[in-house]
Write a protein that holds these residues in place. Sequence first.
Motif, PDB file in Angstrom:
ATOM      1  N   ALA A   1       4.860  10.316   3.351  1.00  0.00           N
ATOM      2  CA  ALA A   1       4.871  10.306   4.814  1.00  0.00           C
ATOM      3  C   ALA A   1       3.751  11.178   5.369  1.00  0.00           C
ATOM      4  CB  ALA A   1       6.229  10.789   5.330  1.00  0.00           C
ATOM      5  N   ARG A   2       3.512  12.335   4.749  1.00  0.00           N
ATOM      6  CA  ARG A   2       2.427  13.205   5.211  1.00  0.00           C
ATOM      7  C   ARG A   2       1.072  12.543   5.041  1.00  0.00           C
ATOM      8  NH1 ARG A   2       5.780  17.581   3.393  1.00  0.00           N
ATOM      9  NH2 ARG A   2       5.001  17.375   1.261  1.00  0.00           N
ATOM     10  N   MET A   3       0.870  11.882   3.904  1.00  0.00           N
ATOM     11  CA  MET A   3      -0.399  11.201   3.653  1.00  0.00           C
ATOM     12  C   MET A   3      -0.628  10.067   4.651  1.00  0.00           C
ATOM     13  SD  MET A   3      -2.151  12.566   1.198  1.00  0.00           S
ATOM     14  CE  MET A   3      -3.241  11.230   0.700  1.00  0.00           C
ATOM     15  N   LEU A   4       0.435   9.390   5.056  1.00  0.00           N
ATOM     16  CA  LEU A   4       0.330   8.283   6.000  1.00  0.00           C
ATOM     17  C   LEU A   4       0.353   8.742   7.461  1.00  0.00           C
ATOM     18  CD1 LEU A   4       2.746   5.749   4.259  1.00  0.00           C
ATOM     19  CD2 LEU A   4       0.258   5.567   4.395  1.00  0.00           C
ATOM     20  N   LEU A   5       0.612  10.024   7.682  1.00  0.00           N
ATOM     21  CA  LEU A   5       0.721  10.594   9.025  1.00  0.00           C
ATOM     22  C   LEU A   5       1.799   9.884   9.845  1.00  0.00           C
ATOM     23  CD1 LEU A   5      -3.046  11.131   9.969  1.00  0.00           C
ATOM     24  CD2 LEU A   5      -1.445  12.761   8.967  1.00  0.00           C
TER      25      LEU A   5
ATOM     26  N   ARG B   1       1.104   6.706  -6.867  1.00  0.00           N
ATOM     27  CA  ARG B   1      -0.014   7.589  -7.227  1.00  0.00           C
ATOM     28  C   ARG B   1       0.337   9.053  -7.004  1.00  0.00           C
ATOM     29  NH1 ARG B   1      -3.135   3.504  -4.761  1.00  0.00           N
ATOM     30  NH2 ARG B   1      -3.335   4.723  -2.841  1.00  0.00           N
ATOM     31  N   ILE B   2       1.045   9.341  -5.917  1.00  0.00           N
ATOM     32  CA  ILE B   2       1.458  10.720  -5.652  1.00  0.00           C
ATOM     33  C   ILE B   2       2.351  11.232  -6.776  1.00  0.00           C
ATOM     34  CG2 ILE B   2       2.939  12.130  -4.154  1.00  0.00           C
ATOM     35  CD1 ILE B   2       1.805  10.492  -1.787  1.00  0.00           C
ATOM     36  N   ALA B   3       3.308  10.412  -7.191  1.00  0.00           N
ATOM     37  CA  ALA B   3       4.220  10.807  -8.271  1.00  0.00           C
ATOM     38  C   ALA B   3       3.454  11.045  -9.568  1.00  0.00           C
ATOM     39  CB  ALA B   3       5.283   9.733  -8.473  1.00  0.00           C
ATOM     40  N   ILE B   4       2.491  10.179  -9.862  1.00  0.00           N
ATOM     41  CA  ILE B   4       1.713  10.312 -11.109  1.00  0.00           C
ATOM     42  C   ILE B   4       0.802  11.532 -11.039  1.00  0.00           C
ATOM     43  CG2 ILE B   4      -0.109   9.239 -12.494  1.00  0.00           C
ATOM     44  CD1 ILE B   4       1.126   6.528 -11.744  1.00  0.00           C
ATOM     45  N   ASN B   5       0.088  11.695  -9.927  1.00  0.00           N
ATOM     46  CA  ASN B   5      -0.872  12.798  -9.810  1.00  0.00           C
ATOM     47  C   ASN B   5      -0.201  14.158  -9.808  1.00  0.00           C
ATOM     48  OD1 ASN B   5      -2.942  10.952  -9.706  1.00  0.00           O
ATOM     49  ND2 ASN B   5      -3.082  10.942  -7.463  1.00  0.00           N
TER      50      ASN B   5
ATOM     51  N   SER C   1      13.038  12.708  -2.761  1.00  0.00           N
ATOM     52  CA  SER C   1      12.636  13.163  -1.429  1.00  0.00           C
ATOM     53  C   SER C   1      11.268  13.818  -1.421  1.00  0.00           C
ATOM     54  CB  SER C   1      13.673  14.151  -0.878  1.00  0.00           C
ATOM     55  OG  SER C   1      14.915  13.517  -0.696  1.00  0.00           O
ATOM     56  N   ALA C   2      10.917  14.518  -2.499  1.00  0.00           N
ATOM     57  CA  ALA C   2       9.619  15.198  -2.526  1.00  0.00           C
ATOM     58  C   ALA C   2       8.482  14.188  -2.448  1.00  0.00           C
ATOM     59  CB  ALA C   2       9.503  16.050  -3.786  1.00  0.00           C
ATOM     60  N   VAL C   3       8.580  13.110  -3.207  1.00  0.00           N
ATOM     61  CA  VAL C   3       7.544  12.077  -3.183  1.00  0.00           C
ATOM     62  C   VAL C   3       7.541  11.369  -1.826  1.00  0.00           C
ATOM     63  CG1 VAL C   3       6.763   9.911  -4.229  1.00  0.00           C
ATOM     64  CG2 VAL C   3       7.650  11.740  -5.678  1.00  0.00           C
ATOM     65  N   MET C   4       8.728  11.127  -1.276  1.00  0.00           N
ATOM     66  CA  MET C   4       8.807  10.461   0.022  1.00  0.00           C
ATOM     67  C   MET C   4       8.125  11.290   1.103  1.00  0.00           C
ATOM     68  SD  MET C   4      10.486  10.608   3.175  1.00  0.00           S
ATOM     69  CE  MET C   4      12.078  11.407   2.940  1.00  0.00           C
TER      70      MET C   4
ATOM     71  N   ASP D   1       0.824  -1.205   0.000  1.00  0.00           N
ATOM     72  CA  ASP D   1       0.000   0.000   0.000  1.00  0.00           C
ATOM     73  C   ASP D   1       0.860   1.258   0.000  1.00  0.00           C
ATOM     74  OD1 ASP D   1      -2.307  -1.494   0.020  1.00  0.00           O
ATOM     75  OD2 ASP D   1      -2.637  -1.326   2.184  1.00  0.00           O
ATOM     76  N   LEU D   2       1.928   1.261   0.789  1.00  0.00           N
ATOM     77  CA  LEU D   2       2.807   2.434   0.855  1.00  0.00           C
ATOM     78  C   LEU D   2       3.399   2.745  -0.523  1.00  0.00           C
ATOM     79  CD1 LEU D   2       5.466   3.194   3.584  1.00  0.00           C
ATOM     80  CD2 LEU D   2       6.070   3.365   1.174  1.00  0.00           C
ATOM     81  N   PHE D   3       3.915   1.713  -1.195  1.00  0.00           N
ATOM     82  CA  PHE D   3       4.534   1.945  -2.505  1.00  0.00           C
ATOM     83  C   PHE D   3       3.491   2.351  -3.557  1.00  0.00           C
ATOM     84  CE2 PHE D   3       7.858  -1.209  -0.912  1.00  0.00           C
ATOM     85  CZ  PHE D   3       8.726  -0.192  -0.533  1.00  0.00           C
ATOM     86  N   ASN D   4       2.305   1.762  -3.484  1.00  0.00           N
ATOM     87  CA  ASN D   4       1.252   2.157  -4.419  1.00  0.00           C
ATOM     88  C   ASN D   4       0.846   3.606  -4.197  1.00  0.00           C
ATOM     89  OD1 ASN D   4       0.813  -0.122  -6.086  1.00  0.00           O
ATOM     90  ND2 ASN D   4      -0.319  -1.157  -4.459  1.00  0.00           N
ATOM     91  N   MET D   5       0.785   4.020  -2.927  1.00  0.00           N
ATOM     92  CA  MET D   5       0.450   5.416  -2.634  1.00  0.00           C
ATOM     93  C   MET D   5       1.533   6.350  -3.166  1.00  0.00           C
ATOM     94  SD  MET D   5      -0.292   7.255   1.038  1.00  0.00           S
ATOM     95  CE  MET D   5      -1.876   6.421   1.211  1.00  0.00           C
TER      96      MET D   5
END
Length: 327
Positions: free
Chosen positions: A193-197, A34-38, A186-189, A27-31
């Motif tokens: 992390a923010r999305m996962l809190l 998606r962040i990178a694509i969006n 780092s930007a995607v990471m 799930d973490l890698f899929n998220m």
Amino acid sequence: MNKTTPVEIGIILYSGAQQSAVLGLTDLFNMANRIAINDHRSNVPALRISHWQTQDPDVPPHRTPDSCPEAPPGQLMALILPPSLNTPMSVQEAAHLAHWLRERHAEGIILSSVCAGAFVLAATGLTDNRRMTTHWTHADALQQRFPSVQVDTDRLIIDDGDIITAGGLMSWLDLGLQLVDRLLGSAVMLETARMLLVDPPGREQRYYSVFSPCLTHGDAAVLRVQHWLQASGAKDVALSTLAAQARLEQRTLLRRFQKATGMTTTEYCQRLRVNRARELLQFSTTTIERVAWEVGYSDTGAFRKVFMRIVGLTPSEYRRRFGSATT
């Protein structure tokens, strides 16, 4: 590598692998993908996640049918040995997987482990004379089984370039974010992390581990000293006092104590005192100065220095993070 070529991270489903970590990493890698694509990051490759089955020792690990369901596999860049709730695999049990991992490492693939997965990774021989971490309760067993490995369980994650190891059961989060940082930036990471809190990588396992001294070494004289120190709170650490408790000459005690415990008497007493200080900081509102005095330090500055070296946080930082007492 061409930025348009998808990169792939493989998660190894070895016997006993913790399924919650496997699914959580997926799930973490899929998220992150998606962040990178969006965010339309044209300079970031797509990320694929694959699962590798290893149940049959006579069959090399292979991708499971559910791997990369939405797209073809990418260029395999990293493999993860997730944690396990079972007893760590023996060298014999891990042999077939270790051989396969050595071959993948020779192809330039990053190898990584979480918690008990470190035992499989160490069985490859690739971590000989290198640092690695595991859950702090596995530290002694890992060191005894693989004496050439430099076990450092103060660290929650050790990124040694081609080898990455993470400590406790939940440190798969830290490892996952570390790999996202390495492969997607780092930007995607940070956004993941923010999305996962969750905190981005940088925590240390020593914030959470407790001092658990070896008491099964068989040296009765040293054991007497250990029991006395525990009972007295290590308030009196004078070598003459310890030697009297052991009924040994001072030089003999120093030699036998280090052989039995792996520490000098000074290091041992400092860890006992800091262990007690952590309890006071967490469960009371006693001032730092009083905590230092309670555990045997008349010099608060010296206490802070020792606490910081062992725990990795100042006493005040430790209380802010872990304190449960109300004022």
